[in-house]
Design a protein around this motif. Structure first.
Motif, short mmCIF file in Angstrom:
data_model
loop_
_atom_site.label_atom_id
_atom_site.label_comp_id
_atom_site.label_asym_id
_atom_site.label_seq_id
_atom_site.Cartn_x
_atom_site.Cartn_y
_atom_site.Cartn_z
N THR A 21 0.65 -1.17 0.11
CA THR A 21 -0.13 0.05 0.18
C THR A 21 1.12 1.28 -0.02
OG1 THR A 21 -1.90 -1.21 1.36
CG2 THR A 21 -1.81 1.17 1.30
N LYS A 22 1.82 1.00 0.78
CA LYS A 22 2.86 2.34 0.84
C LYS A 22 3.30 2.72 -0.63
CE LYS A 22 6.93 4.17 3.50
NZ LYS A 22 7.92 3.93 4.23
N VAL A 23 3.73 1.87 -1.24
CA VAL A 23 4.17 2.04 -2.66
C VAL A 23 3.04 2.39 -3.57
CG1 VAL A 23 5.25 0.84 -4.79
CG2 VAL A 23 6.04 0.17 -2.41
N ALA A 24 1.94 1.90 -3.44
CA ALA A 24 0.94 2.33 -4.17
C ALA A 24 0.52 3.93 -4.02
CB ALA A 24 -0.50 1.36 -3.93
N MET A 39 -6.60 5.82 -4.06
CA MET A 39 -7.78 5.96 -3.36
C MET A 39 -8.85 5.00 -3.81
SD MET A 39 -8.33 9.75 -2.20
CE MET A 39 -7.17 10.51 -1.14
N TRP A 40 -8.91 4.28 -4.97
CA TRP A 40 -9.85 3.44 -5.24
C TRP A 40 -9.43 1.86 -5.02
CZ3 TRP A 40 -14.30 4.47 -7.36
CH2 TRP A 40 -14.67 5.98 -7.74
N LEU A 41 -8.34 1.84 -4.06
CA LEU A 41 -7.68 0.59 -3.72
C LEU A 41 -8.86 -0.14 -2.75
CD1 LEU A 41 -3.77 1.00 -3.32
CD2 LEU A 41 -5.01 -0.28 -4.83
N PRO A 42 -9.19 -1.46 -3.26
CA PRO A 42 -9.90 -2.37 -2.32
C PRO A 42 -9.27 -3.05 -1.12
CG PRO A 42 -9.81 -3.64 -4.26
CD PRO A 42 -8.94 -2.31 -4.39
N LYS A 43 -7.93 -3.09 -1.07
CA LYS A 43 -7.40 -3.48 -0.03
C LYS A 43 -6.28 -2.52 0.40
CE LYS A 43 -7.70 -8.25 -1.94
NZ LYS A 43 -6.89 -9.32 -2.55
N LEU A 44 -6.23 -2.43 1.83
CA LEU A 44 -5.20 -1.53 2.55
C LEU A 44 -4.73 -2.12 3.68
CD1 LEU A 44 -7.77 1.57 2.63
CD2 LEU A 44 -6.11 1.27 0.63
N ASP A 45 -3.22 -2.02 3.76
CA ASP A 45 -2.50 -2.38 4.67
C ASP A 45 -1.49 -1.31 5.24
OD1 ASP A 45 -0.67 -3.93 6.17
OD2 ASP A 45 -0.32 -5.43 4.59
N TYR A 46 -1.51 -0.80 6.58
CA TYR A 46 -0.83 -0.01 7.15
C TYR A 46 -0.24 -0.26 8.34
CZ TYR A 46 -3.40 3.07 3.96
OH TYR A 46 -3.88 3.97 2.83
N GLY A 47 1.01 0.50 8.58
CA GLY A 47 1.37 0.34 9.91
C GLY A 47 2.55 -0.91 9.97
N PRO A 48 3.79 -0.85 9.63
CA PRO A 48 4.82 -1.80 9.44
C PRO A 48 5.34 -1.65 11.03
CG PRO A 48 5.53 0.27 8.24
CD PRO A 48 4.18 0.40 8.34
N LEU A 80 -4.29 -3.28 9.90
CA LEU A 80 -3.54 -2.13 10.85
C LEU A 80 -2.69 -2.89 11.71
CD1 LEU A 80 -6.59 -0.11 11.61
CD2 LEU A 80 -4.94 0.51 9.95
N ASP A 81 -1.42 -2.74 11.61
CA ASP A 81 -0.19 -3.29 12.65
C ASP A 81 0.40 -2.07 13.22
OD1 ASP A 81 1.80 -4.31 13.75
OD2 ASP A 81 2.43 -5.41 11.98
N LEU A 82 -0.37 -1.84 14.43
CA LEU A 82 -0.11 -0.59 15.15
C LEU A 82 0.74 -0.80 16.59
CD1 LEU A 82 -3.64 0.96 14.78
CD2 LEU A 82 -1.53 1.02 13.35
#
Length: 421
Positions: A21-24, A39-48, A80-82
């Motif tokens: 996601t960060k690269v996208a 912003m149209w991405l249906p898959k979001l992965d945040y928080g290394p 979310l990896d927080l």
């Protein structure tokens, strides 16, 4: 304009899904054409997990600013990896609320902050009709509202989370009519006193109760459709388990002093992996068992093994192993059975000794016994990590031992090579 930028939006979004996601998000600086495409991405992965405090703060500001503007009508997965105090509960709950409003299908969240102040997730999460997968881990307090309804949920994984009361988990499970896969990892300070799992639709259950968990008194399982059952329980608890007639596979790693009720509930299995501090009672029958894995870490392991063989008349494969994290305590003297177990004479085809065969008398006697009586054995694989000189002597002893099956291929596996005999 480059060739890629000329492709349709739908295809470009699929391309962006192939990268983190960060690269996208970083592609937004390429041109006006790409500015809002992510912003149209249906898959979001945040928080290394390894991000610094300053990076965490940047991510928090970024999500606060952009997530309300996200354009995908359906968020298929939100991860979310927080692991930073910069992520406040009010921010996280806003993000989850936004994802829920986009017909969220999968939420995976790891939250590590102040254990004394676990986060309470927003109540609208527990009323998300589109949610299919929910995975929560860490400093999270499950406070489920009475109006909970998760009609589409099929997978639920709860690791080290806390529960607001003993009624929290039963209430949640009762409102998941399609639930098929449940994973519960219980720590000492997060456990309901009485664990009740009553889910008619459940097909897979993994239950882990860690060492020194003195809060839980025991558990009750009502899961008639269950096909896979994994239990890791290193404490003395009562267990009440209703019959599971559809069970195909079970994995038991238990220190319970009495496992009679537990064994009675799994006699229909076709595959069984077991390590038990308690000896099995005689009289149990595993008519459908085809694949048995026995851990050799206990002193009584050899006698436990043959009690299981005696109960499994249709066994085809036997694995002798050490379960992950287990260390052999050395086996007691083996009581050779007066009659050869039926499965050794009539059905056993594969023997896999993966517990690092050392050639000790107890191990040697068991291996020689099986080779001598297994009429239909096709392959016997022995794994050893002993020194080469010792190995050549002890393995030669097995090579020269009598075999009931002329077709049996005996193989010795080492770290770097395989030697056949």
């Amino acid at each position: 304009m480059d060739i890629i930028s000329g492709l349709p939006d739908e295809l470009l979004v699929k391309i962006l899904l192939l990268v983190p996601t960060k690269v996208a998000v970083s592609t937004s600086i390429l041109s006006k054409r790409w500015k809002y495409l992510w912003m149209w991405l249906p898959k979001l992965d945040y928080g290394p997990r390894d991000c610094s405090e300053s990076e965490c703060e940047k991510l928090r500001c970024f999500l606060d600013r952009t997530l309300p503007l996200h354009r995908a009508p359906v968020i298929e997965s939100f991860s979310l990896d927080l692991c930073c105090s910069r992520f406040k509960p009010e921010n996280i709950n806003m993000w989850i609320g936004i994802a829920v409003s986009h017909c969220l299908r999968e939420l995976e969240m790891l939250y590590e902050s102040d254990p004394a102040k676990p986060i309470v997730l927003p109540s609208n999460l527990y009323a998300c009709k589109s949610l299919v997968v929910l995975k929560l881990d860490g400093d999270i307090l499950l406070d489920v509202p009475q109006m909970v309804s998760l009609p589409s949920l099929k997978t639920l994984k709860l690791q080290s989370v806390r529960y607001s009361s003993d009624k929290t988990l039963p209430l949640l499970l009762s409102k998941c009519p399609l639930l098929e896969d449940l994973v519960l990892d219980l720590c000492e300070d997060d456990t309901p006193r009485h664990l009740i799992v009553a889910v008619p639709s459940l097909q897979s259950l993994s239950l882990s109760i860690l060492y020194n968990n003195h809060i839980i008194d025991g558990f009750v399982l009502t899961t008639p459709a269950l096909k896979y059952f994994k239990l890791m329980d290193y404490n003395e608890h009562y267990c009440l388990i209703e019959n599971m007639p559809n069970l195909i596979e079970a994995y038991l790693d238990v220190d319970c002093p009495d496992i009679k009720d537990l064994i009675e509930s799994i006699t229909s299995v076709k595959r069984l992996s077991i390590c038990s501090k308690a000896m099995l009672d005689e009289g149990f029958v595993f008519n459908q068992l085809e694949h048995l894995e026995v851990c050799l870490c206990m002193e009584h392991s050899s006698n436990q093994l043959f009690r299981l063989l005696k109960a499994s008349s249709n066994l085809k494969r036997l694995d002798i192993s050490l379960m992950r994290g287990h260390v052999s305590q050395g086996m007691d003297d083996w009581n050779q059975p007066t009659t050869v177990p039926e499965c050794i004479l009539s059905s056993l085809q594969t023997l896999n000794w993966s517990a690092e065969y050392t050639g000790e008398p107890q191990e040697r006697d068991i291996a020689v016994y099986i080779l001598k009586h297994a009429l239909h054995l096709k392959t016997a694989t022995i794994k050893s990590s002993e020194l080469e000189v010792t190995k050549s002597e002890m393995l030669k002893e097995l090579e020269l031992s009598p075999r009931a099956s002329a077709a049996c291929q005996l193989m010795f596996e080492e770290v770097e090579k395989t030697r056949q005999g």
